[in-house]
Design a protein around this motif. Structure first.
Motif, mmCIF file in Angstrom:
data_model
loop_
_atom_site.group_PDB
_atom_site.id
_atom_site.type_symbol
_atom_site.label_atom_id
_atom_site.label_comp_id
_atom_site.label_asym_id
_atom_site.label_seq_id
_atom_site.Cartn_x
_atom_site.Cartn_y
_atom_site.Cartn_z
ATOM 1 N N ARG A 166 0.841 -1.208 0.000
ATOM 2 C CA ARG A 166 0.000 0.000 0.000
ATOM 3 C C ARG A 166 0.875 1.257 0.000
ATOM 4 N N ASN A 167 2.076 1.108 0.520
ATOM 5 C CA ASN A 167 3.082 2.168 0.413
ATOM 6 C C ASN A 167 4.132 1.683 -0.581
ATOM 7 N N SER A 168 4.128 2.212 -1.763
ATOM 8 C CA SER A 168 5.020 1.674 -2.795
ATOM 9 C C SER A 168 5.999 2.680 -3.373
ATOM 10 N N THR A 169 5.765 3.968 -3.101
ATOM 11 C CA THR A 169 6.641 4.986 -3.681
ATOM 12 C C THR A 169 7.126 5.930 -2.591
ATOM 13 N N PRO A 170 8.408 5.867 -2.243
ATOM 14 C CA PRO A 170 8.921 6.764 -1.203
ATOM 15 C C PRO A 170 9.145 8.159 -1.766
ATOM 16 N N ASP A 171 9.198 9.121 -0.879
ATOM 17 C CA ASP A 171 9.629 10.464 -1.275
ATOM 18 C C ASP A 171 11.150 10.430 -1.337
ATOM 19 N N LEU A 172 11.675 10.433 -2.562
ATOM 20 C CA LEU A 172 13.119 10.289 -2.723
ATOM 21 C C LEU A 172 13.858 11.472 -2.104
ATOM 22 N N THR A 173 14.924 11.166 -1.426
ATOM 23 C CA THR A 173 15.707 12.183 -0.738
ATOM 24 C C THR A 173 16.847 12.654 -1.628
ATOM 25 N N PRO A 174 16.979 13.956 -1.858
ATOM 26 C CA PRO A 174 18.126 14.448 -2.639
ATOM 27 C C PRO A 174 19.436 14.024 -1.968
ATOM 28 N N LEU A 175 20.338 13.493 -2.758
ATOM 29 C CA LEU A 175 21.597 13.003 -2.214
ATOM 30 C C LEU A 175 22.776 13.798 -2.753
ATOM 31 N N GLU A 176 23.715 14.070 -1.896
ATOM 32 C CA GLU A 176 24.993 14.635 -2.306
ATOM 33 C C GLU A 176 25.995 13.484 -2.455
ATOM 34 N N GLU A 177 26.961 13.669 -3.329
ATOM 35 C CA GLU A 177 27.954 12.607 -3.542
ATOM 36 C C GLU A 177 28.696 12.236 -2.269
ATOM 37 N N VAL A 178 28.901 13.225 -1.402
ATOM 38 C CA VAL A 178 29.693 12.976 -0.197
ATOM 39 C C VAL A 178 28.851 12.414 0.941
ATOM 40 N N ASP A 179 27.553 12.235 0.729
ATOM 41 C CA ASP A 179 26.710 11.676 1.785
ATOM 42 C C ASP A 179 27.143 10.247 2.127
ATOM 43 N N PRO A 180 27.069 9.875 3.403
ATOM 44 C CA PRO A 180 27.395 8.495 3.786
ATOM 45 C C PRO A 180 26.367 7.511 3.240
ATOM 46 N N ALA A 181 26.834 6.344 2.825
ATOM 47 C CA ALA A 181 25.943 5.287 2.355
ATOM 48 C C ALA A 181 25.957 4.091 3.302
ATOM 49 N N PHE A 182 27.142 3.762 3.827
ATOM 50 C CA PHE A 182 27.291 2.598 4.695
ATOM 51 C C PHE A 182 28.238 2.930 5.848
ATOM 52 N N ILE A 183 28.044 2.260 6.966
ATOM 53 C CA ILE A 183 29.062 2.209 8.015
ATOM 54 C C ILE A 183 29.422 0.745 8.189
ATOM 55 N N LEU A 184 30.647 0.398 7.842
ATOM 56 C CA LEU A 184 31.145 -0.968 8.007
ATOM 57 C C LEU A 184 32.141 -0.973 9.156
ATOM 58 N N TYR A 185 31.876 -1.778 10.148
ATOM 59 C CA TYR A 185 32.740 -1.809 11.330
ATOM 60 C C TYR A 185 33.899 -2.777 11.112
ATOM 61 N N THR A 186 35.096 -2.259 11.390
ATOM 62 C CA THR A 186 36.319 -3.039 11.211
ATOM 63 C C THR A 186 36.943 -3.314 12.570
ATOM 64 N N SER A 187 37.771 -4.354 12.623
ATOM 65 C CA SER A 187 38.431 -4.698 13.884
ATOM 66 C C SER A 187 39.265 -3.526 14.365
ATOM 67 N N GLY A 188 39.218 -3.257 15.642
ATOM 68 C CA GLY A 188 39.940 -2.122 16.207
ATOM 69 C C GLY A 188 41.147 -2.544 17.004
ATOM 70 N N THR A 189 42.169 -1.715 17.025
ATOM 71 C CA THR A 189 43.402 -2.046 17.741
ATOM 72 C C THR A 189 43.237 -1.924 19.244
ATOM 73 N N THR A 190 42.151 -1.355 19.716
ATOM 74 C CA THR A 190 41.921 -1.231 21.153
ATOM 75 C C THR A 190 40.884 -2.238 21.633
ATOM 76 N N GLY A 191 40.539 -3.185 20.786
ATOM 77 C CA GLY A 191 39.572 -4.191 21.173
ATOM 78 C C GLY A 191 38.159 -3.851 20.760
ATOM 79 N N ARG A 192 37.898 -2.625 20.347
ATOM 80 C CA ARG A 192 36.580 -2.240 19.867
ATOM 81 C C ARG A 192 36.674 -1.848 18.400
ATOM 82 N N PRO A 193 35.687 -2.252 17.583
ATOM 83 C CA PRO A 193 35.748 -1.948 16.150
ATOM 84 C C PRO A 193 35.534 -0.471 15.856
ATOM 85 N N LYS A 194 36.010 -0.074 14.677
ATOM 86 C CA LYS A 194 35.832 1.297 14.200
ATOM 87 C C LYS A 194 34.832 1.287 13.049
ATOM 88 N N GLY A 195 33.967 2.296 13.030
ATOM 89 C CA GLY A 195 32.953 2.374 11.983
ATOM 90 C C GLY A 195 33.447 3.162 10.790
#
Length: 535
Positions: A166-195
């Motif tokens: 019933r909801n099939s068409t979103p209001d598309l959001t204008p995007l800038e090239e520099v906008d973030p798309a993903f945050i991928l967490y990687t292993s961190g040297t202090t024991g906690r991952p970095k995004g």
């Protein structure tokens, strides 16, 4: 055509002048030419390009209108290689939301940190990880914001709410090239991952780098055996195939026989794996029966390629171009790629810098290496992440004059081919899974019976490396290996848990008190008096 611009506040970044403006544009590009073509083929469902567009729009519309997901909001996924994953990729892109793909192998403690640190508003999870989600609240009652919406695939129809047509068409959001798309967490040297924050322009340039060097096109069919939540599966295969109009087949869980069967059945012509998978394939009798002459491109990366493995590839795939690839989450996949034609003596190389990369090898103290000298790789380009999510310390330490400091030690020859020689930060590479020794050591030292611990990678013919722990204990006779491993599994993903243990009276150190890990790596098994290998 390549031009230079300022990007993320960094000067003289090389970019492709003619490029899609965002990730959603690459899907729109295919709707005219390949509308009815298979885009995604999973073990449970096939999606054409038209269906990928339609269903991702429905999910986007429901996220937006029912759950108020706006540009910049974080949407986490805890999903294996199922068709829901690419749908959520493009649903998030349409809204300008930032997707946070979570490694499904992580422990509840590790997941809790990522979900809390990224402050997600929505979690979409495979039902088989529902137990981990319930444990997260037990571990950290503040891990999830109070109004976090959780949807379980195949669980009490909760995912159906996101597919309400019933909801099939979103209001598309204008995007800038520099906008973030993903945050991928990687292993961190202090024991906690970095995004690691991957931007639209960064991902787009990785896709263009692959296409430019590999000469991929709409005839390409790839089989994704690595997880889609890793940068290779997400960028190097899934989004790469959408960009060129190819088809991505996927496996939810890697199995030798199944991978070979699907490769033969679908005549997969573009293979992209860690060397471990090719080694495991070669052990199967079914693999030895066939000549995969329909395979035209084979790419590999994530761990070293040995001469024996390279010869296996040459023999099994006689008509394929072989491409070594070097990169990381922080470079949105490739920083170097082996060109289509290269001299045989360059087999050990990871190739040339991708067209828009600027790579320097540094000795330290700001001094650049000459050709043939060894140093750390510093990498600049549009595909390099803009930052680590909410981590000022990591950002300060990881970027110098616009270059990302890779932590990898290597060299470049006179023809511009790069070679990776070692890992600066004691990272262990188990079948493409990256493990930092310090995070394992920190967990081991939580046990009162362990006074000191040092972790290294032990060479392994299948996985490249296994985790080995050197332990100093005041209660040596009372140490229970399965109990130590059980303790580690409480805090660490299974692949990070030590498989080998060696007990010492003390760890070797230099005059400054630093543990000499090279000395530990040089120890020979027949010299060890108290070595214990887990079953």
């Amino acid at each position: 055509m390549i031009q230079e611009v300022e990007l993320f506040g960094r000067q003289s970044i090389k970019v492709f002048a003619n490029r899609p403006k965002n990730i959603n544009d690459i899907l729109n590009m295919q709707l005219a030419a390949n509308k009815q073509k298979e885009a995604i083929v999973t073990e449970e469902r096939t999606l054409t390009y038209e269906e990928l567009e339609r269903y991702s729009s429905i999910i986007a519309a429901n996220l937006q209108r029912k759950y108020n997901i706006q540009k910049g909001d974080r949407v986490a996924t805890i999903i294996g290689n199922r068709y829901h994953f690419p749908l959520l990729v493009f649903a998030c892109v349409k809204l300008g939301a930032i997707m946070v793909p979570v490694n499904v192998k992580l422990s509840p403690d590790e997941m809790a940190y990522i979900l809390s640190h990224s402050e997600v508003k929505v979690i979409v999870s495979d039902s088989q990880y529902a137990t981990q989600l319930s444990q997260i609240k037990e571990i950290n009652e503040n891990a999830l914001p109070e109004k976090t919406n959780i949807f379980l695939i195949d669980g009490e129809d909760s995912f159906v709410h996101l597919m309400d047509s019933r909801n099939s068409t979103p209001d598309l959001t204008p995007l800038e090239e520099v906008d973030p798309a993903f945050i991928l967490y990687t292993s961190g040297t202090t024991g906690r991952p970095k995004g690691a924050v991957l931007s639209h322009i960064g991902v787009i340039h990785s896709l263009m780098n692959y296409q430019s060097v590999f000469n991929t096109n709409s005839t390409m069919k790839t089989l994704i055996a690595v997880p889609m939540f890793h940068v290779t599966g997400l960028v190097g295969q899934l989004l790469h195939m959408v960009y060129v109009g190819g088809t991505s087949y996927s496996m939810e869980r890697y199995q030798n026989k199944k991978y070979i069967e699907l490769t033969l059945q679908h005549r997969i012509n573009f293979l992209f794996n860690v060397p471990t998978i090719f080694i495991m394939m070669s052990t199967e009798e079914e693999f030895k029966k066939h000549t995969f002459d329909f395979v035209t491109k084979v790419a590999y990366g994530g761990s070293p390629i040995y001469k024996q493995t390279y010869q296996i590839l040459q023999s099994a795939f006689p008509n394929a171009e072989l491409h070594n690839a070097y990169g990381s989450t922080e470079t949105s996949s490739p920083a170097t790629l082996m060109p289509r034609a290269h001299p045989p003596e360059k087999v050990a190389s990871v190739g040339l810098a991708v067209p828009v990369a600027d790579i320097k090898i540094m000795k330290g103290e700001g001094e650049e290496c000459n050709v043939g000298e060894v140093g750390e790789l510093f990498i600049k380009g549009p595909m390099v992440i803009q930052e680590y999510w909410r981590n000022e310390d990591a950002n300060f330490k990881s970027f110098t004059n616009g270059y990302w400091q890779s932590g990898d030690i290597g060299t470049m020859d006179e023809e511009g081919y790069y070679y990776i020689l070692d890992r600066k930060k004691d990272m262990i590479n188990r079948g493409g899974e990256k493990i930092f020794s310090i995070e394992v050591e920190d967990v081991l030292k939580k046990l009162e019976s362990i006074r000191e611990a040092a972790v290294i990678g032990e060479p392994d013919p299948i996985y490249g490396e296994r985790v080995k722990a050197f332990v100093v204990s005041d209660q040596l006779k009372e140490v229970d290996i399965p109990a130590i491993q059980g303790h580690c599994q409480t805090y660490l993903a299974k692949f990070k848990v030590p498989e080998l243990f060696e007990f010492l009276d003390e760890l070797p150190r230099n005059a400054a008190g630093k543990i000499l890990k090279n000395s530990l790596k040089e120890r020979r098994e027949h010299d060890v008096k108290r070595a214990v290998e887990s079953s």
